[in-house]
Design a protein around this motif. Structure first.
Motif, PDB file in Angstrom:
ATOM      1  N   MET A   1       7.611  -9.990 -53.687  1.00 12.05           N
ATOM      2  CA  MET A   1       6.396  -9.358 -53.192  1.00 12.05           C
ATOM      3  C   MET A   1       5.973  -8.244 -54.135  1.00 12.05           C
ATOM      4  N   VAL A   2       4.672  -8.048 -54.231  1.00 10.04           N
ATOM      5  CA  VAL A   2       4.165  -7.050 -55.176  1.00 10.04           C
ATOM      6  C   VAL A   2       3.267  -6.032 -54.476  1.00 10.04           C
ATOM      7  N   ASP A   3       3.475  -5.854 -53.183  1.00  7.65           N
ATOM      8  CA  ASP A   3       2.669  -4.865 -52.470  1.00  7.65           C
ATOM      9  C   ASP A   3       2.990  -3.462 -52.951  1.00  7.65           C
ATOM     10  N   ASP A   4       1.947  -2.660 -53.090  1.00  7.96           N
ATOM     11  CA  ASP A   4       2.122  -1.251 -53.441  1.00  7.96           C
ATOM     12  C   ASP A   4       2.282  -0.486 -52.136  1.00  7.96           C
ATOM     13  N   VAL A   5       3.517  -0.415 -51.650  1.00  4.54           N
ATOM     14  CA  VAL A   5       3.754   0.163 -50.338  1.00  4.54           C
ATOM     15  C   VAL A   5       4.779   1.284 -50.450  1.00  4.54           C
ATOM     16  N   GLU A   6       4.528   2.348 -49.721  1.00  2.00           N
ATOM     17  CA  GLU A   6       5.420   3.495 -49.700  1.00  2.00           C
ATOM     18  C   GLU A   6       5.893   3.735 -48.269  1.00  2.00           C
ATOM     19  N   PRO A   7       6.988   4.458 -48.093  1.00  3.93           N
ATOM     20  CA  PRO A   7       7.453   4.753 -46.727  1.00  3.93           C
ATOM     21  C   PRO A   7       6.405   5.506 -45.936  1.00  3.93           C
ATOM     22  N   GLY A   8       6.276   5.135 -44.666  1.00  6.94           N
ATOM     23  CA  GLY A   8       5.419   5.868 -43.740  1.00  6.94           C
ATOM     24  C   GLY A   8       6.234   6.108 -42.496  1.00  6.94           C
ATOM     25  N   SER A   9       5.741   5.632 -41.357  1.00  2.64           N
ATOM     26  CA  SER A   9       6.577   5.692 -40.153  1.00  2.64           C
ATOM     27  C   SER A   9       7.754   4.738 -40.282  1.00  2.64           C
ATOM     28  N   ILE A  10       7.611   3.734 -41.180  1.00  2.25           N
ATOM     29  CA  ILE A  10       8.684   2.797 -41.503  1.00  2.25           C
ATOM     30  C   ILE A  10       9.231   3.145 -42.889  1.00  2.25           C
ATOM     31  N   ILE A  40       6.983  -6.479 -46.088  1.00  5.58           N
ATOM     32  CA  ILE A  40       6.369  -5.180 -46.376  1.00  5.58           C
ATOM     33  C   ILE A  40       7.207  -4.045 -45.790  1.00  5.58           C
ATOM     34  N   ALA A  41       7.766  -4.261 -44.595  1.00  7.87           N
ATOM     35  CA  ALA A  41       8.638  -3.239 -43.997  1.00  7.87           C
ATOM     36  C   ALA A  41       9.874  -3.010 -44.868  1.00  7.87           C
ATOM     37  N   PHE A  42      10.452  -4.082 -45.368  1.00  6.75           N
ATOM     38  CA  PHE A  42      11.609  -3.949 -46.256  1.00  6.75           C
ATOM     39  C   PHE A  42      11.231  -3.199 -47.540  1.00  6.75           C
ATOM     40  N   GLU A  43      10.062  -3.530 -48.081  1.00  8.32           N
ATOM     41  CA  GLU A  43       9.609  -2.838 -49.295  1.00  8.32           C
ATOM     42  C   GLU A  43       9.404  -1.350 -49.036  1.00  8.32           C
ATOM     43  N   ALA A  44       8.822  -1.019 -47.903  1.00  8.05           N
ATOM     44  CA  ALA A  44       8.589   0.381 -47.574  1.00  8.05           C
ATOM     45  C   ALA A  44       9.890   1.150 -47.499  1.00  8.05           C
ATOM     46  N   ALA A  45      10.974   0.446 -47.144  1.00  8.41           N
ATOM     47  CA  ALA A  45      12.288   1.079 -47.039  1.00  8.41           C
ATOM     48  C   ALA A  45      13.055   1.047 -48.343  1.00  8.41           C
ATOM     49  N   GLY A  46      12.409   0.558 -49.417  1.00  8.55           N
ATOM     50  CA  GLY A  46      13.019   0.647 -50.731  1.00  8.55           C
ATOM     51  C   GLY A  46      13.570  -0.631 -51.307  1.00  8.55           C
ATOM     52  N   GLU A 243      25.520  -6.763 -42.541  1.00 11.68           N
ATOM     53  CA  GLU A 243      26.725  -5.945 -42.719  1.00 11.68           C
ATOM     54  C   GLU A 243      26.630  -5.099 -43.978  1.00 11.68           C
ATOM     55  N   LYS A 244      26.010  -5.636 -45.016  1.00 11.10           N
ATOM     56  CA  LYS A 244      25.851  -4.898 -46.274  1.00 11.10           C
ATOM     57  C   LYS A 244      24.744  -3.858 -46.175  1.00 11.10           C
ATOM     58  N   TRP A 245      23.685  -4.204 -45.422  1.00 12.13           N
ATOM     59  CA  TRP A 245      22.520  -3.331 -45.286  1.00 12.13           C
ATOM     60  C   TRP A 245      22.208  -3.130 -43.804  1.00 12.13           C
ATOM     61  N   PRO A 246      23.032  -2.384 -43.078  1.00 14.34           N
ATOM     62  CA  PRO A 246      22.832  -2.214 -41.632  1.00 14.34           C
ATOM     63  C   PRO A 246      21.530  -1.518 -41.264  1.00 14.34           C
ATOM     64  N   ALA A 247      20.925  -0.808 -42.226  1.00 14.36           N
ATOM     65  CA  ALA A 247      19.662  -0.118 -41.950  1.00 14.36           C
ATOM     66  C   ALA A 247      18.528  -1.092 -41.653  1.00 14.36           C
ATOM     67  N   ILE A 248      18.716  -2.370 -41.964  1.00 17.31           N
ATOM     68  CA  ILE A 248      17.697  -3.379 -41.651  1.00 17.31           C
ATOM     69  C   ILE A 248      17.316  -3.309 -40.173  1.00 17.31           C
ATOM     70  N   ALA A 249      18.306  -3.123 -39.319  1.00 13.63           N
ATOM     71  CA  ALA A 249      18.048  -3.092 -37.874  1.00 13.63           C
ATOM     72  C   ALA A 249      17.100  -1.953 -37.506  1.00 13.63           C
ATOM     73  N   ASP A 250      17.338  -0.771 -38.064  1.00 15.93           N
ATOM     74  CA  ASP A 250      16.481   0.378 -37.751  1.00 15.93           C
ATOM     75  C   ASP A 250      15.094   0.233 -38.362  1.00 15.93           C
ATOM     76  N   VAL A 251      15.016  -0.394 -39.535  1.00 16.46           N
ATOM     77  CA  VAL A 251      13.719  -0.586 -40.185  1.00 16.46           C
ATOM     78  C   VAL A 251      12.834  -1.515 -39.360  1.00 16.46           C
ATOM     79  N   LEU A 252      13.425  -2.580 -38.836  1.00 13.44           N
ATOM     80  CA  LEU A 252      12.633  -3.580 -38.118  1.00 13.44           C
ATOM     81  C   LEU A 252      12.393  -3.247 -36.655  1.00 13.44           C
TER      82      LEU A 252
END
Length: 285
Positions: A1-10, A40-46, A243-252
């Motif tokens: 994905m090539v969206d120009d997305v930055e962290p916001g509420s996500i 896009i949510a994953f991208e916003a989280a880095g 298990e490697k990226w548990p933050a996925i749950a909080d992001v989604l």
């Protein structure tokens, strides 16, 4: 994905910085939208996200996550329970259906995060003129009308719905309907909506999150005996990835919580009614 997305509420704090995640979806409108939202949510989280949305068919999408070619998708609880896990009878309660799928899929290396309110299941709908004429609001009332005035209940349905146990045959059995074959016309999905809006058939088979319901001002009949399976959308994540990226749950979590039938109808209508498309991950039209 090539969206120009930055962290916001996500994505605050970019908790997925360094992750390389592959997102998949099926090929129909709602799935393409949900896949884009997840990516896009994953991208916003880095995360760096590889887009593999638009896979043809449910089985291929599921297999991609299960065999490790992909990391995540939005899937439907009813599809998993009936199609992938082979159960013939759905579970009426939405949360119990999700928990049953989650428990069984954990053994297959897949983790289901909590489901969205979005429930893309079958329904019957009618136009406003027929609603005023016949006054039905539930499938039980449709059944009563069919007994009182058999000629009043005509159906436009897909071939698959006409033959599936969780479609027309099961609905007729559950509600005690006996609709003459001559009152049932099979046709492609898109045509059903237009013919129902025109009143060519009294009732048409629809999907509850389809944007054309609102755009064509159709009235959806309540499934008051809860016959149709629950198809709540929920993130289905490869367990090793989670298990490697548990933050996925909080992001989604906040994304999934916001996905209601009304939201889905609005988003789906932007594509199916307004004609918007996404080119190089930019909405146009």
């Amino acid at each position: 994905m090539v969206d120009d997305v930055e962290p916001g509420s996500i994505g605050k704090g970019r908790p997925l910085e360094g992750a390389d995640l592959t997102v998949v979806s099926k090929e129909f409108t709602e799935q393409l939208i949900l896949g884009a939202i997840m990516g896009i949510a994953f991208e916003a989280a880095g995360a760096e996200v590889l887009d593999r949305t638009g896979i043809q068919g449910s089985v291929g999408t599921r297999a991609a996550v299960e065999n490790g070619d992909a990391d995540a998708t939005y899937e439907y609880t009813g599809t998993a329970w009936i199609t992938y896990l082979g159960h013939g009878k759905p579970i009426p309660d939405e949360q119990e259906q999700w928990r049953a799928v989650r428990e069984e899929d954990l053994r297959k290396g897949l983790t289901w995060l909590p489901p969205a309110p979005l429930n893309n299941t079958y329904a019957l709908a009618m136009n406003q003129a027929n609603h005023r004429k016949y006054g039905t609001d539930t499938l039980s009332e449709v059944a009563a009308l069919a007994k009182k005035d058999p000629s009043a209940v005509t159906l436009c349905v897909e071939v698959e719905f006409a033959n599936r146990a969780d479609g027309l045959p099961g609905m007729e059995k559950t509600y005690g309907m006996d609709i003459p074959a001559g009152n049932i016309t099979t046709m492609d999905t898109g045509i059903i909506y237009t013919q129902t809006a025109k009143g060519t058939c009294t009732y048409g088979e629809v999907f509850t999150t389809d944007g054309r319901i609102r755009a064509m001002d159709l009235v959806v009949m309540e499934d008051d005996k809860h016959f149709f399976p629950n198809y709540n959308a929920a993130p289905m994540i490869r367990t090793a990835t989670l298990e490697k990226w548990p933050a996925i749950a909080d992001v989604l979590a906040p994304v999934t919580k916001a996905l209601t039938n009304d939201v889905a109808q609005t988003l789906n209508a932007k594509v199916d009614v307004d004609g918007r498309t996404r080119t190089r991950w930019r909405w146009t039209g």
